[in-house]
Each structure stands twice: as C-alpha cells, then as structure tokens.
Design a protein around this motif. Structure first.
Motif, mmCIF file in Angstrom:
data_model
loop_
_atom_site.group_PDB
_atom_site.id
_atom_site.type_symbol
_atom_site.label_atom_id
_atom_site.label_comp_id
_atom_site.label_asym_id
_atom_site.label_seq_id
_atom_site.Cartn_x
_atom_site.Cartn_y
_atom_site.Cartn_z
ATOM 1 N N GLU A 68 0.858 -1.225 -0.038
ATOM 2 C CA GLU A 68 -0.033 0.270 0.018
ATOM 3 C C GLU A 68 0.981 1.292 0.039
ATOM 4 O O GLU A 68 1.878 1.304 0.687
ATOM 5 N N LEU A 69 0.413 2.188 -0.883
ATOM 6 C CA LEU A 69 1.210 3.474 -0.814
ATOM 7 C C LEU A 69 0.376 4.669 -0.640
ATOM 8 O O LEU A 69 -0.891 4.753 -1.163
ATOM 9 N N GLU A 70 0.675 5.613 0.222
ATOM 10 C CA GLU A 70 0.010 6.713 0.622
ATOM 11 C C GLU A 70 0.815 7.889 0.585
ATOM 12 O O GLU A 70 2.320 7.909 0.697
ATOM 13 N N TYR A 71 0.479 9.006 -0.210
ATOM 14 C CA TYR A 71 1.186 10.347 -0.234
ATOM 15 C C TYR A 71 0.370 11.419 -0.325
ATOM 16 O O TYR A 71 -1.034 11.463 -0.763
ATOM 17 N N ASN A 72 0.459 12.430 0.854
ATOM 18 C CA ASN A 72 -0.149 13.554 1.279
ATOM 19 C C ASN A 72 -1.592 13.247 1.554
ATOM 20 O O ASN A 72 -2.562 13.764 1.318
ATOM 21 N N GLY A 73 -1.666 11.914 2.407
ATOM 22 C CA GLY A 73 -3.030 11.564 2.610
ATOM 23 C C GLY A 73 -3.794 10.925 2.035
ATOM 24 O O GLY A 73 -5.032 10.563 2.400
ATOM 25 N N LYS A 74 -3.347 10.577 0.791
ATOM 26 C CA LYS A 74 -4.309 9.932 -0.390
ATOM 27 C C LYS A 74 -3.640 8.359 -0.553
ATOM 28 O O LYS A 74 -2.437 8.435 -0.758
ATOM 29 N N VAL A 75 -4.555 7.363 -0.837
ATOM 30 C CA VAL A 75 -3.867 6.047 -1.114
ATOM 31 C C VAL A 75 -3.583 6.063 -2.648
ATOM 32 O O VAL A 75 -4.747 6.392 -3.188
ATOM 33 N N LEU A 76 -2.590 5.889 -2.985
ATOM 34 C CA LEU A 76 -2.240 5.804 -4.372
ATOM 35 C C LEU A 76 -2.348 4.430 -4.957
ATOM 36 O O LEU A 76 -2.514 4.193 -6.216
ATOM 37 N N PHE A 77 -2.250 3.405 -4.206
ATOM 38 C CA PHE A 77 -1.963 2.125 -4.375
ATOM 39 C C PHE A 77 -2.325 1.014 -3.302
ATOM 40 O O PHE A 77 -1.699 1.285 -2.188
ATOM 41 N N HIS A 78 -3.070 -0.100 -3.736
ATOM 42 C CA HIS A 78 -3.283 -1.053 -2.513
ATOM 43 C C HIS A 78 -3.420 -2.241 -3.076
ATOM 44 O O HIS A 78 -4.283 -2.531 -3.946
ATOM 45 N N GLU A 79 -2.696 -3.380 -2.976
ATOM 46 C CA GLU A 79 -2.439 -4.433 -3.442
ATOM 47 C C GLU A 79 -3.264 -5.327 -2.485
ATOM 48 O O GLU A 79 -2.687 -5.968 -1.089
ATOM 49 N N LYS A 80 -4.547 -5.805 -2.615
ATOM 50 C CA LYS A 80 -5.216 -6.714 -1.603
ATOM 51 C C LYS A 80 -5.455 -8.097 -1.978
ATOM 52 O O LYS A 80 -5.424 -8.280 -3.465
ATOM 53 N N GLN A 81 -5.234 -9.090 -1.255
ATOM 54 C CA GLN A 81 -5.599 -10.380 -1.566
ATOM 55 C C GLN A 81 -7.188 -10.691 -1.798
ATOM 56 O O GLN A 81 -7.765 -10.249 -1.240
ATOM 57 N N THR A 82 -7.502 -11.508 -2.831
ATOM 58 C CA THR A 82 -8.794 -12.080 -3.115
ATOM 59 C C THR A 82 -9.218 -12.774 -1.643
ATOM 60 O O THR A 82 -8.481 -13.537 -1.240
ATOM 61 N N PRO A 83 -10.581 -12.837 -1.519
ATOM 62 C CA PRO A 83 -11.110 -13.636 -0.430
ATOM 63 C C PRO A 83 -10.879 -15.075 -0.771
ATOM 64 O O PRO A 83 -10.557 -15.840 -0.034
ATOM 65 N N VAL A 84 -11.024 -15.699 -1.902
ATOM 66 C CA VAL A 84 -10.526 -16.877 -2.209
ATOM 67 C C VAL A 84 -9.036 -17.152 -1.969
ATOM 68 O O VAL A 84 -8.688 -18.326 -1.412
#
Length: 260
Positions: A68-84
């Motif tokens: 996950e990447l955040e800059y100036n309080g804004k999330v720029l990228f987030h790699e989430k795993q699927t529920p499966v």
C-alpha cells in the motif's frame, strides 16, 4: 529539485525497544522544512504505524512491504488479496501447523484454529499494552488479508507451507523461526519504484535509510542507500554508513548529504 527520503522504522527511526532519539525527530522535521519529502517504508501495515511516529511528520508511507502506498494523505496503490486466495492461505496455515498473524491496512487477525506459539503470544501482549486491536479470524465470505507472518517449530511442516505459497507469496525468513509473507511482486523496493513512478520523481533524488538486511532491496532501489552503523551485515550494500541510531546517526546522515 525535491529529494525523497525513505526511512525504515525499527532500528532506523526507533530502537528495537521503542526508544525514539530526539535527534531523529529533529532531523526528519528539518528535512521537510528544507523542502524534501520524507516517507516511511515499512513492513508494517497502515494500522500498525504508531501515532507517535506519525506525529513526527511524514509526506508519505509505503506500508506492508509495498502492498500500500500513501502520499499527502491519499492512497495511491493498494494490493489486496482476494477472499478466495486468503481462505486458501488460511487452510494452508492450519494444515501445516504454524502460528499466524494476518495483517491488512485496517485490521490484524489471529486464527483461533491455529497454535499460539510463545513469540506470537509476546507480540499480542505488546499490542494489548499499546491498545492495538487484534481480532479473531471471522468467517465472513469477503474476508481478505494483505500479507501475514508466521512462527514455526519442530511440529510445523515448513516445507509443505513454503510449497503452498508458490505463485502467491514470497517467503522472507526473518530469523528465530519467524517469517514474513508478502504477495509476489511486492517489496520495499517495488514500493519505492511505484511511488517514484506515480510522483514522476528521478531515482537520483531518492535516498533510503535502513539498518538490516531486509532493507537491502529498498536501498538498492534508491539513488543513494544509507545504512545505520548498528548492523555491519548491511554495510557492503550501502553508499554511505552513518553512526548508530543512539549516536544521532539519522541526523548525521541527513546532514552529510545536505538534506537538512
């Protein structure tokens, strides 16, 4: 031109026992005042970055080994795993008899269906003392994780566990029968690379400060890698070696490169 300075947390900004040198706070704030961007680059997920660290003042964060990447309080990228995929990992963990802590941006989970080994118990006690919530694994169909860590012993089937990760997670041995699992393609290094691409920054203006071997990829991704003096194992991979954390190493390093 603005410089971007990425800092590891443990052993770089604070000591392993939680000591935060005033010189480190002073240096980070001075770097920002001079017009540089300061960013944390950590294996911790967002919820596990202590408030007292945030209060120092940072422009951005690379969380969870680049998930996950955040800059100036804004999330720029987030790699989430699927529920499966996440449930497949739950079954793998249970089958191979390891202890586990699941981590994501907004929560951490233990699995009551797995063992609680002594080092995990110590960590849970630490989190309780810091009022960091850790929940039991829910049965929700949409539950997911970002990354996770395990502890193992002679009763664990580590080979089967590692085989079950193939193509899903990279296995990072952290020593003392403790390991960190990060999604394939995510690391402290990719976190820097993605952040720089999103911000259109030049690698020559990127500095990375770390203290242990797991910071090597981050330092190599930066234009300049700075190693704290405490851990000589990292020194061969650094462009510059500063003093120990408790000897004002962070401040001395930033002063050396005229960043403060």
């Amino acid at each position: 031109m603005k410089n971007f300075i990425f800092f590891d947390i443990d052993g770089t900004i604070i000591s392993e026992d939680g000591y935060l040198p005033e010189s480190a706070v002073r240096a980070i704030r001075a770097a920002r005042k001079k017009g540089n961007a300061t960013l944390i680059n950590t294996g911790r997920t967002a919820m596990n970055v202590d408030p007292f660290l945030r209060e120092i003042g940072f422009d951005g964060f690379v969380y969870g080994c680049g998930t996950e990447l955040e800059y100036n309080g804004k999330v720029l990228f987030h790699e989430k795993q699927t529920p499966v995929c996440s449930r497949e990992i739950v079954e793998l963990v249970r089958r191979t008899n390891v202890a586990v802590l699941y981590e994501r941006s907004d929560a951490m989970f233990i699995d009551p269906g797995t063992r609680i080994l002594p080092d995990l118990q110590k960590l849970l006690a630490l989190y309780e003392s810091k009022h960091v919530p850790v929940s039991n694994l829910p049965e929700d169909a949409d539950w997911y994780t970002d990354k996770f860590v395990i502890w193992y012993d002679d009763a664990s089937d580590l080979a089967a566990f590692q085989a079950g990760l193939t193509g899903k997670f990279d296995y990072i041995d952290r020593g003392n029968r403790f390991a960190e699992m990060v999604p394939c393609g995510c690391s402290k290094a990719t976190g820097i690379e993605k952040m720089m691409a999103l911000l259109h920054a030049d690698r020559a203006n990127v500095y990375a400060v770390g203290d242990s071997l797991n910071d090597r990829p981050m330092m190599e991704a930066a234009g300049t890698g700075i190693a704290m003096g405490d851990n000589p194992m990292l020194h061969p991979y650094a462009d510059y070696i500063t003093a120990n954390l408790t000897d004002d190493g962070l401040e001395k390093a930033l002063a050396h490169f005229d960043l403060i």
